[in-house]
Design an enzyme around this catalytic site. Structure first.
Site, PDB file in Angstrom:
ATOM      1  N   CYS A   1      -5.072  -3.244   3.358  1.00 59.66           N
ATOM      2  CA  CYS A   1      -4.768  -3.001   4.762  1.00 59.66           C
ATOM      3  C   CYS A   1      -5.986  -3.123   5.689  1.00 59.66           C
ATOM      4  O   CYS A   1      -6.412  -4.234   5.993  1.00 59.66           O
ATOM      5  CB  CYS A   1      -4.101  -1.628   4.892  1.00 59.66           C
TER       6      CYS A   1
ATOM      7  N   GLU B   1       0.844  -1.196   0.000  1.00 56.07           N
ATOM      8  CA  GLU B   1       0.000   0.000   0.000  1.00 56.07           C
ATOM      9  C   GLU B   1       0.879   1.245   0.000  1.00 56.07           C
ATOM     10  O   GLU B   1       1.976   1.247   0.575  1.00 56.07           O
ATOM     11  CB  GLU B   1      -0.858  -0.035   1.268  1.00 56.07           C
TER      12      GLU B   1
ATOM     13  N   LYS C   1      -9.521   1.988  -1.869  1.00 57.75           N
ATOM     14  CA  LYS C   1      -9.727   1.456  -0.520  1.00 57.75           C
ATOM     15  C   LYS C   1     -11.073   1.901   0.056  1.00 57.75           C
ATOM     16  O   LYS C   1     -11.394   3.088   0.076  1.00 57.75           O
ATOM     17  CB  LYS C   1      -8.582   1.926   0.373  1.00 57.75           C
TER      18      LYS C   1
END
Length: 260
Positions: free
Chosen positions: A147, A41, A110
């Site tokens: 994440c 990321e 995300k």
């Protein structure tokens, strides 16, 4: 190309605050001979100090970082995934985006922003649309998440319902008490409960936890790095195998046995 196996390479490397250096690192660090190469990321530019403004480093999906990523993928005859900040409709709050280039092309913004453990990612970033992103790589269906998404099991299940057989999780999992335990436990749980492979690559210690790893559909860790350090990138390699996936789903038919 054989569809029975998929050769993975996870590049556990730190991104810095200079986007030019990070772009140059893509070609230096991406290994050859794999079907899918995954960077962490925010590889185009690290988050910087907690709460700092990352909007000046946001780029479009055809900007310098994604263009370089595509060039590296073409040179290696592979597919490469890496994280960047992408310009959004709000000039002060970009998307936290995974870019896929090469034999497959996609982007994933995300969904779950890290408003947790004392952080407020939503102050500086915009959440992406709630839609699973699954791409085909070498005959395998690969689902994308980033994440903090890992902490939401319903999101992984969405990806699996959309056909994902391998879940790829680029991360910058912030270090701290219990954090490595959470990382390893959640990655293993997502693999077991969905009978899928999980391939997760994190930025290294000391700021982040490292421990990039591949987990098979019955929860066995196939390969794992240690915490690492900023100066020494580590490449974790593994091969996912369709016979293992199919066997796991016979042994543990939890997807078929669902009642909700």
């Amino acid at each position: 190309m054989s569809h029975t196996t998929l050769r993975l390479a996870l590049v556990q490397a730190a991104s810095g605050l200079d986007p030019t250096e990070n772009r140059e690192a893509l070609d230096r660090l991406a290994p050859g001979g794999h079907d899918l190469v995954v960077f962490p990321e925010a590889f185009a530019r690290d988050f910087g100090e907690a709460g700092s403004d990352v909007s000046p480093y946001a780029e479009p999906l055809d900007g310098p970082f994604a263009t370089e990523l595509a060039g590296v993928a073409q040179a290696r005859a592979t597919t490469v995934v890496a994280g960047m900040f992408e310009q959004s409709t709000d000039p002060e709050r970009p998307f936290n985006t995974l870019v896929v280039r090469g034999a497959a092309q996609a982007s994933y913004r995300k969904v779950h922003l890290y408003d947790s453990f004392g952080y407020r990612e939503s102050d500086r970033l915009m959440a992406g649309p709630i839609a699973p992103v699954v791409v085909e790589v070498g005959g395998w269906q690969v689902g994308l998440m980033t994440c903090y998404d890992l902490r939401f099991p319903e999101f992984t299940r969405r990806l699996v319902d959309a056909g994902a057989e391998v879940i790829v999780v680029p991360a910058a999992w912030v270090a701290g008490p219990r954090k490595v335990h959470h990382w390893r436990t959640l990655l293993t749980a997502r693999a077991i409960e969905n009978t899928v492979y999980v391939a997760a690559v994190g930025q290294p210690a000391p700021r982040y936890t490292g421990h990039s790893m591949v987990v098979d559909p019955l929860g066995e860790v196939v390969a794992e790095a240690g915490p690492g350090d900023e100066g020494e990138p580590v490449v974790v390699t593994a091969e996912v195998d369709r016979a293992t996936l199919d066997s796991a789903r016979v042994t543990n038919p939890s997807l078929a046995n669902r009642r909700l």
